[in-house]
Design a protein around this motif. Sequence first.
Motif, short mmCIF file in Angstrom:
data_model
loop_
_atom_site.label_atom_id
_atom_site.label_comp_id
_atom_site.label_asym_id
_atom_site.label_seq_id
_atom_site.Cartn_x
_atom_site.Cartn_y
_atom_site.Cartn_z
N LEU A 1 52.24 77.81 176.03
CA LEU A 1 51.14 78.62 175.49
C LEU A 1 51.66 79.62 174.46
N ALA A 2 52.77 80.28 174.78
CA ALA A 2 53.34 81.25 173.85
C ALA A 2 53.71 80.57 172.53
N TYR A 3 54.29 79.39 172.63
CA TYR A 3 54.64 78.64 171.43
C TYR A 3 53.39 78.29 170.64
N ALA A 4 52.35 77.86 171.34
CA ALA A 4 51.12 77.43 170.68
C ALA A 4 50.46 78.55 169.91
N ILE A 5 50.52 79.78 170.43
CA ILE A 5 49.79 80.88 169.76
C ILE A 5 50.64 81.56 168.68
N GLY A 6 51.85 81.04 168.44
CA GLY A 6 52.58 81.54 167.28
C GLY A 6 54.03 81.94 167.47
N MET A 7 54.54 81.97 168.71
CA MET A 7 55.94 82.35 168.92
C MET A 7 56.81 81.10 168.77
N ARG A 8 57.08 80.75 167.51
CA ARG A 8 57.66 79.45 167.22
C ARG A 8 58.99 79.49 166.48
N THR A 9 59.52 80.67 166.21
CA THR A 9 60.81 80.72 165.53
C THR A 9 61.91 80.24 166.47
N TYR A 10 63.08 79.99 165.89
CA TYR A 10 64.20 79.53 166.72
C TYR A 10 64.55 80.55 167.80
N LEU A 11 64.60 81.83 167.43
CA LEU A 11 64.92 82.86 168.42
C LEU A 11 63.82 82.98 169.47
N ASP A 12 62.57 82.78 169.06
CA ASP A 12 61.48 82.76 170.04
C ASP A 12 61.71 81.67 171.08
N THR A 13 62.08 80.49 170.62
CA THR A 13 62.28 79.38 171.55
C THR A 13 63.49 79.61 172.46
N VAL A 14 64.48 80.34 171.96
CA VAL A 14 65.62 80.68 172.82
C VAL A 14 65.15 81.57 173.97
N VAL A 15 64.33 82.56 173.66
CA VAL A 15 63.82 83.46 174.70
C VAL A 15 62.93 82.69 175.68
N LEU A 16 62.06 81.83 175.17
CA LEU A 16 61.18 81.05 176.04
C LEU A 16 61.97 80.09 176.92
#
Length: 217
Positions: free
Chosen positions: A105-120
């Motif tokens: 869900l977080a990815y879908a609403i815009g948290m899509r950078t590489y560092l975002d995906t590392v945190v997720l």
Amino acid sequence: MGSKGNSKPESNLKHFSLVRNFYIADVITLMNGVCGVQSVFASMRYLASNDIGDLYKAMLFMPFGLFFDFMDGRVARWRKNSSLLGQELDSLADLISFGLAPSALAYAIGMRTYLDTVVLTYFVCCGIARLARFNATVAMAPKDATGKVGHFEGTPIPTSLSLVALLAYFVLQDRYMETLPGQLITFANGWDLHPLVLIYAVSGTLMISKTLRIPKP
């Protein structure tokens, strides 16, 4: 050579014998997993459709998963037929509904950078570690007369629904994608981070805490 123990010949085993051994509580647990998978699919559909209805579906499936997660334990204690299989099923379903689905869900609403995906990814891994630790230690944990564990070590993984509730609020306020709170921080070329994703890092860290003890309702 003689047969060992009471094992039956393979030819005598019935098809779907594993499913036939499921208790009612196990079926309810599987429904938790179904909700989690459907939530992930809804988030994926949003990436293709940009239909906000898919986001709402992704959010809605997770509370339904919590309902089934709540009910399976009650049914197991009511019928007095809990099993090790049910415990493992519960953890796997929880990982999907309250670990993977909130991250998708977080990815879908815009948290899509590489560092975002590392945190997720860190958040999901914390969920895996937390559930594995629970399964490995639950047999030794103090229990009441009904066999229920008295407290959690670290926050239980369903607390991730608080993150989902926060994201739902932002979506309702039309603050997602390019208008996410906190916007975007750039550390270097190609190294961007949405500060909002750090709530997932905090949630994951609390899940794997050894000293944080929360009474189980």
